[in-house]
Design an enzyme around this catalytic site. Structure first.
Site, mmCIF file in Angstrom:
data_model
loop_
_atom_site.group_PDB
_atom_site.id
_atom_site.type_symbol
_atom_site.label_atom_id
_atom_site.label_comp_id
_atom_site.label_asym_id
_atom_site.label_seq_id
_atom_site.Cartn_x
_atom_site.Cartn_y
_atom_site.Cartn_z
ATOM 1 N N GLU A 94 0.937 -1.390 0.067
ATOM 2 C CA GLU A 94 0.101 0.168 0.110
ATOM 3 C C GLU A 94 0.886 1.228 -0.009
ATOM 4 O O GLU A 94 0.303 2.228 -0.256
ATOM 5 C CB GLU A 94 -0.885 0.022 1.115
ATOM 6 C CG GLU A 94 -1.928 -1.143 1.015
ATOM 7 C CD GLU A 94 -3.046 -1.105 2.488
ATOM 8 O OE1 GLU A 94 -2.697 -0.786 3.329
ATOM 9 O OE2 GLU A 94 -3.843 -1.650 1.963
ATOM 10 N N GLU A 125 7.301 -21.759 7.559
ATOM 11 C CA GLU A 125 7.311 -20.808 9.110
ATOM 12 C C GLU A 125 8.549 -21.236 10.015
ATOM 13 O O GLU A 125 8.956 -20.556 10.868
ATOM 14 C CB GLU A 125 6.192 -20.608 9.697
ATOM 15 C CG GLU A 125 5.421 -21.732 10.418
ATOM 16 C CD GLU A 125 4.314 -21.484 11.338
ATOM 17 O OE1 GLU A 125 4.528 -21.520 12.487
ATOM 18 O OE2 GLU A 125 3.460 -20.837 10.413
#
Length: 311
Positions: A94, A125
């Site tokens: 963004e 992960e």
């Protein structure tokens, strides 16, 4: 630090985390009317801003450190897995349309790569080595900042990213949602937003995810304000890449200058649609090239450029 640990050890670790705690008082939530479920969830969510507020001194100190590095050419890099990784990628993505930044200036790394945005990547992960490789691929430098994000504060990918970044001399921030986390301990700036047990046991995309989103909003937004990407509360570095943003650009120039529409259109045309430049041409009576030179010499800070034009 990889995934070969005994599953029973991992279960014990999870049972010790506040974010994983079971809440017996909610055991019958699936039998409640929908409105009551929504009311419960809303009341849970309402506690998150207060938890963030308790850590504002640590957040502000981290932001000042990030802004200092970025003012000298550093990048802001988020690293996380699952929901935490997705939130980092979202915040990074963004920044270009909001602040007209280079897409490489704020980067989101998610364990397992882009595929992990929509599907689970087995074991990603749990790999600190993968985090190191992802950072090495970015050619990490000492002026960069790496933010490890993990609700549990124990995710090997996030911890590995912070440890590797710190060894390279980069600024490090650890954002977790449990107290006394390994992630916060590994970073120079530890930020622990303790939101408590989730509505659904262990579903840390809920309150923990909301807390992470709020903090990442602060990190990127206030850093960009410090870097001169706004004029007051106006997004003067907005990139006008579609009709909505072009309309927003005209409105921002109008709010900043009070100029009539025709003058705004001329200013935007003379500055190739650059809002900050257009505002400077109107307020200081400059042509486009002169405004561009002043902004460059002022490090992109519109207030400083205006002051220089008026001297």
């Amino acid at each position: 630090m990889n995934s070969a640990s005994d599953p029973r050890d991992l279960q014990t670790q999870l049972e010790s985390l506040t974010t994983e705690a079971f809440r017996p008082e909610l055991a019958d939530i699936d039998q409640l009317p929908t409105f009551d479920m929504a009311r419960l969830m809303n009341s849970e969510d309402a506690t998150v801003p207060a938890a963030v507020g308790e850590r504002l001194p640590q957040i502000a100190a981290a932001i000042d450190a990030v802004a200092e590095r970025m003012a000298h050419g550093g990048r802001l890099i988020y690293a996380g897995a699952g929901t935490a990784g997705r939130l980092g990628v979202l915040d990074a993505s963004e920044c270009p349309p909001t602040f007209n930044t280079d897409p490489e200036l704020v980067v989101g790394l998610i364990a397992g790569g882009p595929e992990a945005m929509v599907t689970s990547v087995e074991g990603a992960e749990d790999s600190a080595e993968l985090a190191r490789a992802d950072l090495d691929a970015l050619a990490l430098t000492g002026v960069d900042t790496v933010v490890g994000v993990s609700a549990s504060g124990r995710t090997p990918y996030a911890i590995g990213a912070v440890e590797h970044a710190r060894a390279q001399g980069a600024l490090t921030i650890g954002l977790a949602c449990n107290a006394d986390s390994a992630l916060a301990a590994a970073a120079e700036h530890g930020i622990e937003i303790v939101v408590g047990p989730e509505l659904l046991t262990g579903s840390t995309r809920l309150k923990a995810g909301t807390a992470q989103k709020l903090v990442l909003n602060m990190l990127s937004t206030i850093t960009m304000i410090r870097l001169g990407k706004t004029y007051g509360n106006l997004m003067v570095d907005v990139r006008a890449s579609n009709d909505k943003l072009r309309a927003r650009s005209r409105r921002i120039v109008a709010l900043a200058t009070g100029a009539p529409d025709d003058e705004i259109e001329r200013a935007l045309a003379a500055t190739d649609g650059e809002v900050k430049h257009a505002i400077l041409t109107i307020l200081a009576g400059l042509d486009g090239p002169t405004a561009a030179r002043l902004l460059e010499s002022s490090g992109g800070h519109l207030r400083a450029a205006l002051a220089a034009a008026r001297d």
